[in-house]
Motif scaffolding. Structure first.
Motif, mmCIF file in Angstrom:
data_model
loop_
_atom_site.group_PDB
_atom_site.id
_atom_site.type_symbol
_atom_site.label_atom_id
_atom_site.label_comp_id
_atom_site.label_asym_id
_atom_site.label_seq_id
_atom_site.Cartn_x
_atom_site.Cartn_y
_atom_site.Cartn_z
ATOM 1 N N THR A 1 1.372 -1.544 -0.072
ATOM 2 C CA THR A 1 -0.519 -0.528 -0.063
ATOM 3 C C THR A 1 0.279 1.090 0.237
ATOM 4 O O THR A 1 0.459 2.215 -0.912
ATOM 5 C CB THR A 1 -0.976 -0.303 2.042
ATOM 6 O OG1 THR A 1 -1.924 -0.894 0.816
ATOM 7 C CG2 THR A 1 -1.769 1.219 0.844
ATOM 8 N N ILE B 1 -1.952 -1.506 -10.924
ATOM 9 C CA ILE B 1 -1.393 -1.971 -10.197
ATOM 10 C C ILE B 1 -1.835 -2.502 -9.318
ATOM 11 O O ILE B 1 -1.370 -3.822 -9.432
ATOM 12 C CB ILE B 1 -0.363 -1.422 -9.338
ATOM 13 C CG1 ILE B 1 0.716 -0.281 -10.556
ATOM 14 C CG2 ILE B 1 1.144 -1.795 -9.220
ATOM 15 C CD1 ILE B 1 1.968 -1.578 -11.605
ATOM 16 N N LYS B 2 -2.210 -2.987 -8.583
ATOM 17 C CA LYS B 2 -3.599 -3.592 -7.742
ATOM 18 C C LYS B 2 -3.720 -4.857 -7.539
ATOM 19 O O LYS B 2 -4.163 -5.870 -7.602
ATOM 20 C CB LYS B 2 -4.579 -2.882 -6.615
ATOM 21 C CG LYS B 2 -4.806 -3.138 -5.472
ATOM 22 C CD LYS B 2 -5.361 -2.021 -4.353
ATOM 23 C CE LYS B 2 -6.049 -2.927 -3.504
ATOM 24 N NZ LYS B 2 -6.674 -2.157 -2.479
ATOM 25 N N HIS C 1 6.122 2.887 -11.068
ATOM 26 C CA HIS C 1 4.889 2.372 -12.460
ATOM 27 C C HIS C 1 5.838 1.127 -13.089
ATOM 28 O O HIS C 1 5.197 0.245 -13.081
ATOM 29 C CB HIS C 1 3.517 2.807 -12.724
ATOM 30 C CG HIS C 1 3.002 2.135 -13.275
ATOM 31 N ND1 HIS C 1 3.279 2.536 -15.411
ATOM 32 C CD2 HIS C 1 1.795 1.284 -13.589
ATOM 33 C CE1 HIS C 1 2.284 2.040 -15.715
ATOM 34 N NE2 HIS C 1 1.447 1.249 -14.376
ATOM 35 N N PRO D 1 -2.085 3.098 -9.754
ATOM 36 C CA PRO D 1 -2.231 2.459 -8.761
ATOM 37 C C PRO D 1 -3.487 1.468 -8.678
ATOM 38 O O PRO D 1 -3.470 0.369 -8.309
ATOM 39 C CB PRO D 1 -2.809 2.963 -7.096
ATOM 40 C CG PRO D 1 -2.509 4.774 -7.617
ATOM 41 C CD PRO D 1 -3.343 4.505 -8.796
ATOM 42 N N CYS E 1 4.123 1.614 -0.913
ATOM 43 C CA CYS E 1 4.520 0.929 -2.592
ATOM 44 C C CYS E 1 3.394 2.041 -3.819
ATOM 45 O O CYS E 1 3.874 3.020 -4.019
ATOM 46 C CB CYS E 1 4.000 -0.214 -2.907
ATOM 47 S SG CYS E 1 5.781 0.181 -4.453
ATOM 48 N N LEU E 2 2.276 1.604 -3.489
ATOM 49 C CA LEU E 2 1.429 2.376 -4.229
ATOM 50 C C LEU E 2 1.078 3.737 -4.035
ATOM 51 O O LEU E 2 0.722 4.451 -4.984
ATOM 52 C CB LEU E 2 -0.075 1.543 -4.036
ATOM 53 C CG LEU E 2 0.055 -0.088 -4.843
ATOM 54 C CD1 LEU E 2 -1.223 -0.152 -4.753
ATOM 55 C CD2 LEU E 2 0.576 -0.540 -6.585
ATOM 56 N N THR E 3 1.176 4.380 -2.465
ATOM 57 C CA THR E 3 0.912 5.648 -2.619
ATOM 58 C C THR E 3 2.045 6.516 -3.242
ATOM 59 O O THR E 3 1.807 7.521 -3.767
ATOM 60 C CB THR E 3 0.884 5.677 -0.826
ATOM 61 O OG1 THR E 3 -0.280 5.064 -0.549
ATOM 62 C CG2 THR E 3 0.505 7.138 -0.871
ATOM 63 N N CYS F 1 9.166 3.668 -5.317
ATOM 64 C CA CYS F 1 8.995 3.093 -5.852
ATOM 65 C C CYS F 1 7.734 3.892 -7.334
ATOM 66 O O CYS F 1 7.622 4.677 -7.260
ATOM 67 C CB CYS F 1 7.257 2.664 -5.258
ATOM 68 S SG CYS F 1 7.571 1.435 -4.255
#
Length: 312
Positions: free
Chosen positions: A99, A167-168, A185, A164, A101-103, A183
């Protein structure tokens, strides 16, 4: 090398592993000192630019208001990346949750896209200042600049909001080791054990429709600026008009050259040393937010005099 293997049908990784100096993790600590100094200078430099523009009434002009937006995006980029970079190099803390990393990924790309759009707005600002000097402040009023700022933020947010989620949805069941200390994309999607065509296509669309278009608009703006400058009879006035663009040209080069360098090395330099990849990746993220306030402080007389007055 740290890797975690899972059966493709089992579960996704809950964490990613960030990389410091490839193959020389025991020397990460020495990289922390220059990075920490760079981080401090970046924060202080951009805050000083914002403070000077806010407190100096003569700087409440379109050029400096756009510069304040640029400083905010540089601060956002530094805050989004430097804590994890320092954590890796200083404390050898290389794990980052999925999470988080996505943020981080979202905000890094958000502030980069904002900065690119601000550079376009600043090119338009220089064109209007040279083409319509008498109507410059009325054409680019505070209301217009606020609307431009909101449009820049809305464009970046709307384009990057799906990233995000794209990717998720992917399963991660192979290596969980990223290529950098932050991180991105492209880096994360290449670790997925599924078809990433949609991610690649969407990423290409974003790059072409934003960065590609921004570069074209900036080039067109400067062609028009040069045409306007060449139509000025006085040689002194020509130089004076061009001198107002020097800081902006430097900011463009500072932003785009590291980005082009990292892209070229990732695509064509796979045979190069991992150390080169690491250095370029750190320069790409850390150097532009540091150099922008330095360039504008040195090349802009009003800001330079105000800063000097502050220290005196």
């Amino acid at each position: 090398m740290l890797t975690i293997s899972f059966n493709k049908s089992s579960m996704n990784h809950q964490t990613f592993i960030l990389i410091g100096i490839p193959g020389m993790q025991e020397h990460n600590f020495w990289m922390a000192f220059p990075l920490c100094l760079l981080y401090i200078l970046t924060i202080v430099g951009n805050l000083m630019i914002l403070f000077v523009i806010k407190t100096e009434q003569s700087l409440h002009e379109p050029m400096y208001l756009f510069l304040s937006i640029l400083a905010c995006s540089d601060l956002g980029l530094a805050v989004s990346t430097m804590p994890t970079m320092l954590g890796v190099y200083w404390f050898d803390y290389r794990e980052i949750s999925f999470t988080s990393c996505l943020t981080q990924m979202f905000f890094i790309h958000l502030f980069q896209w904002i900065e690119s759009a601000v550079l376009v707005a600043m090119a338009f600002d220089r064109f209007m200042a040279i083409r319509e000097p008498l109507r410059y402040t009325s054409l680019l009023s505070n209301t217009v600049i606020v609307k431009i700022g909101m449009a820049i933020l809305a464009r970046a947010f709307c384009l990057l909001f799906p990233i995000p989620f794209l990717i998720k949805r992917l399963p991660f069941c192979r290596s969980n080791v990223l290529s950098h200390t932050y991180c991105l994309h492209p880096d994360a999607m290449n670790l997925a054990c599924a078809d990433i065509t949609v991610n690649k296509l969407y990423g290409l669309i974003i790059v072409v429709s934003t960065l590609g278009l921004d570069v074209v608009v900036i080039l067109v703006s400067y062609v028009l600026i040069l045409q306007t400058v060449l139509s000025i009879a006085s040689h002194t006035e020509r130089l004076k008009a061009l001198n107002t663009c020097v800081s902006h040209v430097c900011a463009i080069l500072i932003f785009y050259i590291p980005m082009i360098g990292v892209t070229a090395v990732h695509r064509f330099g796979k045979h190069l040393s991992p150390m080169i990849h690491m250095l370029l990746a750190n320069i790409y993220i850390a150097v532009p937010p540091l150099l922008n306030p330095i360039v504008y402080s040195v090349k802009t007389k009003q800001i330079r005099l105000r800063i000097r007055k502050m220290f005196q």
